[in-house]
Design a protein around this motif. Structure first.
Motif, short mmCIF file in Angstrom:
data_model
loop_
_atom_site.label_atom_id
_atom_site.label_comp_id
_atom_site.label_asym_id
_atom_site.label_seq_id
_atom_site.Cartn_x
_atom_site.Cartn_y
_atom_site.Cartn_z
N LYS A 262 62.31 91.37 28.59
CA LYS A 262 63.16 90.61 29.51
C LYS A 262 64.15 91.53 30.22
O LYS A 262 64.48 91.32 31.39
CB LYS A 262 63.89 89.50 28.76
N MET A 263 64.62 92.55 29.52
CA MET A 263 65.54 93.50 30.16
C MET A 263 64.82 94.27 31.27
O MET A 263 65.45 94.71 32.24
CB MET A 263 66.09 94.49 29.13
N MET A 264 63.50 94.40 31.15
CA MET A 264 62.71 95.15 32.13
C MET A 264 62.05 94.22 33.16
O MET A 264 61.26 94.68 33.99
CB MET A 264 61.65 95.99 31.42
N GLY A 265 62.35 92.93 33.09
CA GLY A 265 61.80 92.00 34.08
C GLY A 265 60.36 91.62 33.83
O GLY A 265 59.65 91.18 34.75
N ILE A 266 59.88 91.77 32.60
CA ILE A 266 58.50 91.43 32.25
C ILE A 266 58.48 90.03 31.63
O ILE A 266 59.33 89.69 30.80
CB ILE A 266 57.92 92.45 31.25
N LYS A 267 57.53 89.23 32.01
CA LYS A 267 57.46 87.86 31.51
C LYS A 267 57.12 87.84 30.02
O LYS A 267 56.34 88.68 29.55
CB LYS A 267 56.45 87.06 32.32
N ALA A 268 57.71 86.88 29.31
CA ALA A 268 57.54 86.85 27.86
C ALA A 268 57.41 85.43 27.34
O ALA A 268 58.02 84.50 27.85
CB ALA A 268 58.74 87.53 27.18
N VAL A 269 56.58 85.29 26.31
CA VAL A 269 56.35 84.00 25.65
C VAL A 269 56.52 84.21 24.14
O VAL A 269 56.02 85.20 23.59
CB VAL A 269 54.93 83.48 25.93
N ILE A 270 57.22 83.30 23.49
CA ILE A 270 57.27 83.33 22.03
C ILE A 270 56.57 82.09 21.49
O ILE A 270 56.41 81.09 22.20
CB ILE A 270 58.71 83.40 21.48
N THR A 271 56.16 82.16 20.24
CA THR A 271 55.37 81.11 19.63
C THR A 271 56.04 80.60 18.37
O THR A 271 56.38 81.40 17.49
CB THR A 271 53.98 81.65 19.24
N GLU A 272 56.27 79.30 18.28
CA GLU A 272 56.82 78.70 17.06
C GLU A 272 55.74 77.86 16.40
O GLU A 272 55.33 76.84 16.93
CB GLU A 272 58.05 77.85 17.36
N MET A 273 55.28 78.32 15.23
CA MET A 273 54.17 77.66 14.54
C MET A 273 54.64 76.51 13.65
O MET A 273 53.89 75.56 13.41
CB MET A 273 53.43 78.67 13.66
N ASP A 274 55.87 76.62 13.12
CA ASP A 274 56.37 75.63 12.17
C ASP A 274 57.16 74.54 12.89
O ASP A 274 57.58 74.70 14.04
CB ASP A 274 57.27 76.30 11.13
#
Length: 372
Positions: free
Chosen positions: A112-124
């Protein structure tokens, strides 16, 4: 598309990432995928075996209280951020995907600091500390369960994708399923109850299972496949032999099953922990489960998962504390012999399952990458 996957520490973080990678490569053979983990985590062994390119960074768990360990954590985090920046700069991903564990923190934050798109995953159902921190930075937080949204008030956006691991159990070839049934000697005319509690097993559950085996041997409604875990197998097998139960057609005991998706094709009821990956697998196939949540996990999140399943009518729960052979047998037998109740729970589980989770997740990534 160029994708960095990151996640580690437990199989529950690693296997969903690998399931997603498999689906993406099958759908788009030209996709370029790099996995980033740690040297000491399970991912350092599992991921290279999958054939994915693998790189490592240093990382330490986030601390809830200030101490000398907090200082060490920030020193490692600083080094991890530097390593993450180097990897991101060299690989130039279109998107970074985190599937859980502290290794995600430096990669997602630096992306995110470098302007790259990011996704996180919550399994629980109940998000962990790392995801609660990262949700404010990720472009999308991908959820297995919509109910998790209430615990992530600072998340920028959500997508309910399900757990990509669910897609693995839906793609088992018929010959693979037939092979495991033959290897285990399953009777196709009996219901199958599967008890499994991870590769290392669980001593309190083993004790309860041993206490109910005489009852299992004397009934004719179901066959029990008991996966003991490697650590406990010899002791349990010796106990079964000493009690004259080794020849029982109703009891099948093995230390480990390498092809769990294939075995689940024959399972009418599962007994085990309520980790996110286990839940994703059984829900995708509509398998009712008796959950015995591990009391040893952070924030007691497995019990939260199990309670949610019970509320949805897709599972039952027994707590490890006070677990007995009588309670375990009565609960299993009560469900297996009640066809109407079993069918209702199968329907509830199937309704919650997301067998197309990997596809949905990939579509979420594609939409995000196209977004300006």
């Amino acid at each position: 598309m160029r994708i960095i996957l990151t996640g580690g520490g437990t199989g529950g973080h690693i296997y969903p990432a690998l399931a997603l990678a498999r689906y993406i490569k099958e759908t788009d053979p030209n996709a370029d995928i790099l996995y980033v983990g740690t040297e000491r985590g399970l991912e350092s062994d599992i991921v290279p075996r999958s054939g994915l390119p693998f790189r490592t960074i240093e990382v330490a768990g986030l601390q809830r209280k200030l101490s000398m360990d907090t200082v060490k954590t920030f020193v490692k985090l600083s080094k991890g951020l530097t390593q993450a920046r180097k990897i991101l700069k060299e690989f130039r991903p279109d998107v970074v995907v985190g599937t859980g564990g502290y290794v995600c923190v430096p990669i997602i934050f630096m992306a995110k600091m470098m302007g790259i798109k990011a996704v996180i995953t919550e399994m629980d159902v109940l998000p962990g500390l790392a995801n609660r921190f990262l949700s404010r930075f990720a472009d999308v937080t991908a959820l297995s369960f919509a109910e998790s949204q209430q615990y992530l008030p600072k998340a920028r956006s959500f997508a309910v994708t399900g757990n990509p691991r669910a897609s693995d159990v839906m793609s088992v070839p018929a010959e693979r399923a037939a092979e495991i049934a033959k290897d285990l000697g399953l009777d196709p005319h009996k219901k199958t109850v599967l008890i499994v509690c991870g590769s290392r097993g669980a001593a309190p559950i083993n004790k309860a299972v041993l206490a109910m085996l005489d009852d299992v041997a004397n009934q004719k409604e179901f066959q029990l496949v008991y996966v003991t875990g490697q650590v406990h197998y010899d002791k349990i097998k010796a106990e079964i032999d000493n009690r004259g139960l080794a020849d029982s057609k109703a009891i099948i005991v093995v230390p480990f099953v390498y092809d769990m998706p294939a075995l689940l094709q024959h399972t009418d009821m599962m007994v085990g922990r309520s980790g996110a990956t286990t839940m994703a697998e059984v829900l995708a196939l509509g398998v009712p489960a008796l959950y015995i949540p591990s009391p040893y996990v952070t924030n007691n999140h497995q019990e939260k998962n199990a309670v949610w399943m019970v509320e949805k009518g897709a599972g039952l729960m027994l707590k490890e504390q006070g677990l007995t052979g009588r309670a375990l047998y009565d609960t299993i037998n009560g469900l297996v012999t009640d066809s109407e109740r079993l069918s209702a729970m199968q329907s509830a589980a199937r309704e919650l399952g997301r067998p197309d989770a990997a596809k949905t997740y990939y579509q979420t990534l594609q939409a995000l990458v196209r977004r300006k």
